[in-house]
Design a protein around this motif. Sequence first.
Motif, PDB file in Angstrom:
ATOM      1  N   VAL A   1       0.882  -1.114  -0.165  1.00 23.73           N
ATOM      2  CA  VAL A   1      -0.115  -0.189   0.196  1.00 23.73           C
ATOM      3  C   VAL A   1       1.185   1.399   0.148  1.00 23.73           C
ATOM      4  N   GLY A   2       0.650   2.251  -0.978  1.00 22.91           N
ATOM      5  CA  GLY A   2       1.549   3.464  -0.867  1.00 22.91           C
ATOM      6  C   GLY A   2       0.537   4.713  -0.914  1.00 22.91           C
ATOM      7  N   PHE A   3       1.395   5.592  -0.444  1.00 21.74           N
ATOM      8  CA  PHE A   3       0.605   6.982  -0.369  1.00 21.74           C
ATOM      9  C   PHE A   3       1.613   8.302  -0.997  1.00 21.74           C
ATOM     10  N   GLY A   4       0.817   9.492  -1.019  1.00 22.42           N
ATOM     11  CA  GLY A   4       1.268  10.408  -1.293  1.00 22.42           C
ATOM     12  C   GLY A   4       1.682  10.945  -2.745  1.00 22.42           C
ATOM     13  N   ARG A   5       0.645  10.338  -3.562  1.00 22.53           N
ATOM     14  CA  ARG A   5       1.219  10.895  -5.037  1.00 22.53           C
ATOM     15  C   ARG A   5       0.610  12.354  -5.597  1.00 22.53           C
ATOM     16  N   SER A   6      -0.402  12.681  -4.726  1.00 20.57           N
ATOM     17  CA  SER A   6      -0.822  13.984  -4.984  1.00 20.57           C
ATOM     18  C   SER A   6       0.187  15.149  -5.129  1.00 20.57           C
ATOM     19  N   MET A   7       0.945  15.343  -4.386  1.00 19.74           N
ATOM     20  CA  MET A   7       1.959  16.453  -4.426  1.00 19.74           C
ATOM     21  C   MET A   7       3.130  16.476  -5.377  1.00 19.74           C
ATOM     22  N   ALA A   8       3.579  15.020  -5.592  1.00 18.26           N
ATOM     23  CA  ALA A   8       4.788  14.866  -6.604  1.00 18.26           C
ATOM     24  C   ALA A   8       4.796  13.678  -7.320  1.00 18.26           C
ATOM     25  N   PRO A   9       5.427  13.608  -8.280  1.00 16.40           N
ATOM     26  CA  PRO A   9       5.320  12.180  -9.056  1.00 16.40           C
ATOM     27  C   PRO A   9       5.818  11.132  -8.334  1.00 16.40           C
TER      28      PRO A   9
END
Length: 196
Positions: A60-68
Amino acid sequence: NPVVRALAKLVRDDAVLAIDLRRVGASRPCAVGVLVNLGVHDFDLAAYLGGGDLTLRGAVGFGRSMAPGLSGAHVFFSTAGGAAGHLYVDRTAPAKERAIELATARWVYEGDLLAHRLVRIARSGAARADVPLPTDEPLAAQAAAMADALDSGAAREIAMGDDGVRALELAERAAALCAWAAASEPAENLSVDARR
């Protein structure tokens, strides 16, 4: 890293039951994401200490909204020897940490890869003891091992190109699992009543 070298010797004759790796701390965004950029190193360590190939069990990953790419991920795997494993990477965490916890039937080892400290805890009680570590500088030890391998033609305790390829393939597959998990609907939506 002296913690990894010491652990490899300490668990050589013991079955590893569990491996938990944490590599967190502020770093720049990377288009390939945190698993390929940072997690690849811990996949390599887990395969080395776990005695062989790893099998991905979930991610499970997270945090794609602000950076590639992903900013962080949790990956679950098993080793060829049957150990359960967990990898946590997070490039947005405020404090830098590189840690490993490894369990065998008799011992739990807690390693700090930044401070070069390894503690061994007996499973049968609360006895804790610092493990003496090699004192040579890690990059110098790496260079000496490489020179020794080139001179003797035998790679004893160094990672080979195939090891790197396998670790990169695992990191890429874990990143793909994270993307698939983000795009998929959960199998069941569970909620917890906070009033209980």
